[in-house]
Structures are given as structure tokens and as C-alpha cells.
Write a protein that holds these residues in place. Sequence first.
Motif, PDB file in Angstrom:
ATOM      1  N   ASP A  13      30.194  -3.503 -20.112  1.00 27.26           N
ATOM      2  CA  ASP A  13      30.970  -2.925 -19.011  1.00 27.26           C
ATOM      3  C   ASP A  13      32.005  -3.939 -18.521  1.00 27.26           C
ATOM      4  N   PRO A  14      33.283  -3.743 -18.883  1.00 30.97           N
ATOM      5  CA  PRO A  14      34.325  -4.689 -18.454  1.00 30.97           C
ATOM      6  C   PRO A  14      34.633  -4.615 -16.956  1.00 30.97           C
ATOM      7  N   THR A  15      34.118  -3.579 -16.264  1.00 29.37           N
ATOM      8  CA  THR A  15      34.391  -3.428 -14.840  1.00 29.37           C
ATOM      9  C   THR A  15      33.409  -4.218 -13.977  1.00 29.37           C
ATOM     10  N   GLY A  16      32.525  -4.978 -14.590  1.00 29.91           N
ATOM     11  CA  GLY A  16      31.608  -5.815 -13.812  1.00 29.91           C
ATOM     12  C   GLY A  16      30.281  -5.174 -13.492  1.00 29.91           C
ATOM     13  N   GLY A  17      29.880  -4.164 -14.264  1.00 27.34           N
ATOM     14  CA  GLY A  17      28.587  -3.524 -14.051  1.00 27.34           C
ATOM     15  C   GLY A  17      27.438  -4.504 -14.263  1.00 27.34           C
ATOM     16  N   GLN A  18      26.285  -4.174 -13.703  1.00 25.56           N
ATOM     17  CA  GLN A  18      25.124  -5.063 -13.756  1.00 25.56           C
ATOM     18  C   GLN A  18      23.958  -4.398 -14.493  1.00 25.56           C
ATOM     19  N   PHE A  19      23.127  -5.229 -15.096  1.00 25.23           N
ATOM     20  CA  PHE A  19      21.877  -4.797 -15.709  1.00 25.23           C
ATOM     21  C   PHE A  19      20.725  -5.347 -14.882  1.00 25.23           C
ATOM     22  N   ILE A  20      19.665  -4.563 -14.757  1.00 26.46           N
ATOM     23  CA  ILE A  20      18.461  -5.020 -14.071  1.00 26.46           C
ATOM     24  C   ILE A  20      17.358  -5.145 -15.100  1.00 26.46           C
ATOM     25  N   ASP A  63      20.966  -0.169 -16.936  1.00 27.81           N
ATOM     26  CA  ASP A  63      22.267  -0.210 -16.268  1.00 27.81           C
ATOM     27  C   ASP A  63      22.093   0.231 -14.815  1.00 27.81           C
ATOM     28  N   GLU A  64      22.591  -0.572 -13.898  1.00 26.98           N
ATOM     29  CA  GLU A  64      22.487  -0.260 -12.463  1.00 26.98           C
ATOM     30  C   GLU A  64      23.064   1.102 -12.123  1.00 26.98           C
ATOM     31  N   LYS A  65      24.135   1.480 -12.807  1.00 29.19           N
ATOM     32  CA  LYS A  65      24.784   2.760 -12.509  1.00 29.19           C
ATOM     33  C   LYS A  65      23.824   3.928 -12.708  1.00 29.19           C
ATOM     34  N   VAL A  66      22.985   3.846 -13.721  1.00 31.17           N
ATOM     35  CA  VAL A  66      22.023   4.922 -13.991  1.00 31.17           C
ATOM     36  C   VAL A  66      21.099   5.093 -12.793  1.00 31.17           C
TER      37      VAL A  66
END
Length: 123
Positions: free
Chosen positions: A87-94, A43-46
Motif C-alpha cells: 500500500d503506497p498510501t501508508g496503510g498498516q498491517f496488524i 490489513d488495517e483497512k479490512v
Amino acid sequence: MSASSLQYSDTIASCCKLFFTRLSKSSQHLLNVLAFFQTNGVDEKVVTEGCVTISRLSRLADPLEWNNVVRILAKYDLISRSPSPDDPTGGQFIRMHRVVKLYALHTLDNVTNPASWAEALED
């Protein structure tokens, strides 16, 4: 493992070496950090939230700089970016190919000594 499979991995490793030489230091540092995560997606947020605590990556906490570095890495197919299914808010995975991960780990000074891997996270 078949001979053709080994040849395929060698080809990808050669491409990684070529592309790594063209990357900025920020891009190389980010790849080294991503190499410690699972290859099938992080997860990009991490990573972006963690960038704040790592001095050599702190400027990647800026969304514009982050997108620029990720765009360059994706341009060379060293990573891919996709929407997070959870993630319904549009988060991204790398995601990173396993050979790219191995090459990134190989570029650290001494891959066999986990203590030296801290270099990816320090100045």
C-alpha cells in the motif's frame, strides 16, 4: 515440541492473561475479532471498514479511537503494527502472536463450538 518451547508458550499465556485484565472492553473485543484473522498480518483497512458493521466495535471506525485502542494493544505487545508493503498510501498491517491469538479465542465462552464465536462480533 521441546519442554522449553512449552514453557515459553506458558509464559506468554500468563502475560496475556495479566494484560487482558487491564484492557478496556473495546480493546478486548478488537483482540477477539483479530483472533479470527491470520496471525502474520491483516490489513488495517479490512478491520476498520468492518468495524462500522459491528455495533460493539462501531466507535473504532473513528480514527482517533482506533489509534488509541491499537496503541494500547501495542503497548502491551499483544499486537504489532507495521507499514503495508503493498500500500503506497501508508496503510498498516496488524500482527498478533499465535499464543495471543489462542488466548483471545480461549476467552470466548466455548472455543470448541464455532457458533459461540459469533459473540466476538455481536453485542
